[in-house]
Each structure stands twice: as C-alpha cells, then as structure tokens.
Design an enzyme around this catalytic site. Structure first.
Site, PDB file in Angstrom:
ATOM      1  N   ASP A  98    -119.653 -16.534  32.270  1.00 28.82           N
ATOM      2  CA  ASP A  98    -118.430 -17.211  31.836  1.00 28.82           C
ATOM      3  C   ASP A  98    -118.447 -17.443  30.331  1.00 28.82           C
ATOM      4  O   ASP A  98    -117.413 -17.395  29.661  1.00 28.82           O
ATOM      5  CB  ASP A  98    -118.284 -18.539  32.585  1.00 28.82           C
ATOM      6  CG  ASP A  98    -116.975 -19.242  32.276  1.00 28.82           C
ATOM      7  OD1 ASP A  98    -116.008 -18.554  31.881  1.00 28.82           O
ATOM      8  OD2 ASP A  98    -116.903 -20.468  32.437  1.00 28.82           O
ATOM      9  N   GLY A 136    -116.117 -14.881  26.881  1.00 29.58           N
ATOM     10  CA  GLY A 136    -115.392 -15.449  25.742  1.00 29.58           C
ATOM     11  C   GLY A 136    -115.879 -14.883  24.422  1.00 29.58           C
ATOM     12  O   GLY A 136    -115.077 -14.559  23.536  1.00 29.58           O
ATOM     13  N   ARG A 178    -113.719 -12.425  21.689  1.00 32.55           N
ATOM     14  CA  ARG A 178    -113.548 -12.687  20.252  1.00 32.55           C
ATOM     15  C   ARG A 178    -114.181 -11.577  19.411  1.00 32.55           C
ATOM     16  O   ARG A 178    -113.612 -11.164  18.391  1.00 32.55           O
ATOM     17  CB  ARG A 178    -114.155 -14.052  19.901  1.00 32.55           C
ATOM     18  CG  ARG A 178    -113.369 -15.237  20.447  1.00 32.55           C
ATOM     19  CD  ARG A 178    -113.937 -16.555  19.963  1.00 32.55           C
ATOM     20  NE  ARG A 178    -115.222 -16.843  20.574  1.00 32.55           N
ATOM     21  CZ  ARG A 178    -115.374 -17.480  21.738  1.00 32.55           C
ATOM     22  NH1 ARG A 178    -114.309 -17.870  22.420  1.00 32.55           N
ATOM     23  NH2 ARG A 178    -116.581 -17.727  22.222  1.00 32.55           N
ATOM     24  N   ASP A 206    -113.125 -19.852  37.645  1.00 38.15           N
ATOM     25  CA  ASP A 206    -113.834 -21.142  37.557  1.00 38.15           C
ATOM     26  C   ASP A 206    -113.359 -22.110  38.628  1.00 38.15           C
ATOM     27  O   ASP A 206    -114.155 -22.746  39.322  1.00 38.15           O
ATOM     28  CB  ASP A 206    -113.619 -21.770  36.180  1.00 38.15           C
ATOM     29  CG  ASP A 206    -114.332 -21.018  35.080  1.00 38.15           C
ATOM     30  OD1 ASP A 206    -115.259 -20.259  35.388  1.00 38.15           O
ATOM     31  OD2 ASP A 206    -113.943 -21.191  33.911  1.00 38.15           O
TER      32      ASP A 206
END
Length: 225
Positions: free
Chosen positions: A47, A51, A55, A72
């Site tokens: 998780d 992210g 990016r 989630d």
C-alpha cells in the site's frame, strides 16, 4: 498522442497484487493464521509502495486512488468480520467500527467529488484542524493507519497464539498481546477521526445543498422580476 492504458499503470498493477494477496488471506483466515497474516502484512506494505510508484512514474490517477482506498476499506472490513466470529461477545463493536469506517470514507469521497476535487485527500480542510493535521501530515497518517491495522491484526493472531514470549519471570508476556494493548488507543482514535470525517463531510454536503437552494431561489426571483 496515443492514449495510455491506465489499468496497466505500475501503481494499479501493484493494487491488483494487493487484492490477490488479500483474497488468499481471506480464504485461509479461519484456519491458517501464518499464511493469512503474511499475505495481509505484505498487502499492507505494498500500500505504501504503490503511492511512491505513482509519484515516481507520474502515474497518479483517480482510478488508482479509488482502487487503493477501496482495497484498504474492504481489507479492514473482512478482517473485522472474522474477528466477529472469533470474539462473538464483541460482534456489535466490530459492526460499529465497520459501519463508521465504510460510511465515513464513502461520504467523504462523495463530498470531495461534489466539491470538484480530484482526490479525497485534496479537499478544503481549513475548517477542521483535526482532519487537516491528519491528511497533511504523512507521518501521522501512516502511524494512525498502521497502528489501527496492527491492533486488529494482533487481535486476530491472539485467537491462535500469544506469539513469542518475552521472558520476565512472573511478568512474562506474549509479544502479540503487548502490541495489541499498545495499539488499542490508536484504533480508538482512528474511529474517532472517522466520525469527525463523517461529520465534516455531512457539513460539506449540506453547504452544497444550501448553495443550490440559494441559486434556485435567485433564479426564481429573476424569473418573477
């Protein structure tokens, strides 16, 4: 310019892997705590990775954001369902936690969309200091989410074992029980934040309703004049 396939973006592929691991974890949760725990933990670690990948590769998408959040929420919900069967006396509490968790995130995302934001983390939080601090401080957000998941994970493992024992004579204790007690306050605070989030989102939706009513009244007045 050729249209890119968002479904095959690296962060979303990581998201699919998370779902696969969670499905395995869910399937063996009632009987095999070792496999279930490892699959759940690895899914949680991924998780954070998706992210960073989004990016780094400039592959942040609305689809990925919703995939991440829904994974989630569903993961926590499924774990709470199992905990309800392991600890039936606490079933009502687990049900409340599930309801607040799902409802608060749903109305929060809905209000963000109605406000025209492209992410539930990018809405105007100036009116709520708790949510502003929660969503803008990545360290706090990470610790709160990790601590919350750790508490329920430890409750799950305690149904099978106390874990490695810390030998302190009559004060000896299992590491899983220790971590469960340590993270319990985090889980309580996380549920409180979910309630604050739900309340703030409701206020946002009501403000939109009031704006729409004022616009309609203004249009009616203009027609009459």
């Amino acid at each position: 310019m050729a249209e890119e396939n968002v479904f095959l973006f690296v962060p979303n592929i990581i998201g699919y892997l998370r779902i696969l691991l969670l499905l395995i974890s869910m399937y063996v949760m009632p009987t095999n705590h070792i496999v279930a725990a490892w699959c759940y933990i690895i899914s949680g670690l991924l998780d954070s990775l998706d992210g960073h990948a989004a990016r780094l590769l400039n592959q942040s998408t609305k689809f990925g954001a919703f995939l991440d959040m829904l994974t989630d929420r569903c993961a926590t919900m499924c774990l709470l369902v199992v905990l309800g069967t392991f600890y039936p006396k606490w079933m009502f509490v687990f049900q409340l936690v599930m309801v607040v968790d799902i409802a608060s995130h749903w109305i929060h995302c809905q209000s963000a969309l109605m406000k025209g934001s492209d992410s539930h983390k990018k809405i105007d939080l100036s009116g709520n200091s708790i949510l502003r601090y929660y969503y803008t401080n990545r360290t706090v957000l990470f610790l709160m989410c990790t601590g919350n998941e750790a508490f329920y994970a430890m409750l799950y493992l305690l149904n099978f074992t106390y874990g490695p024992i810390i030998p302190l004579g009559p004060l000896s204790f299992g590491i899983f029980k220790f971590l469960c007690i340590l993270t319990a306050p985090v889980a309580v605070v996380k549920s409180f934040i979910n309630l604050v989030q739900m309340y703030a989102a409701c206020l946002n939706v009501v403000s939109i309703d009031n704006d729409d009513r004022r616009k309609n009244e203004f249009k009616s007045e203009m027609k009459m004049s």
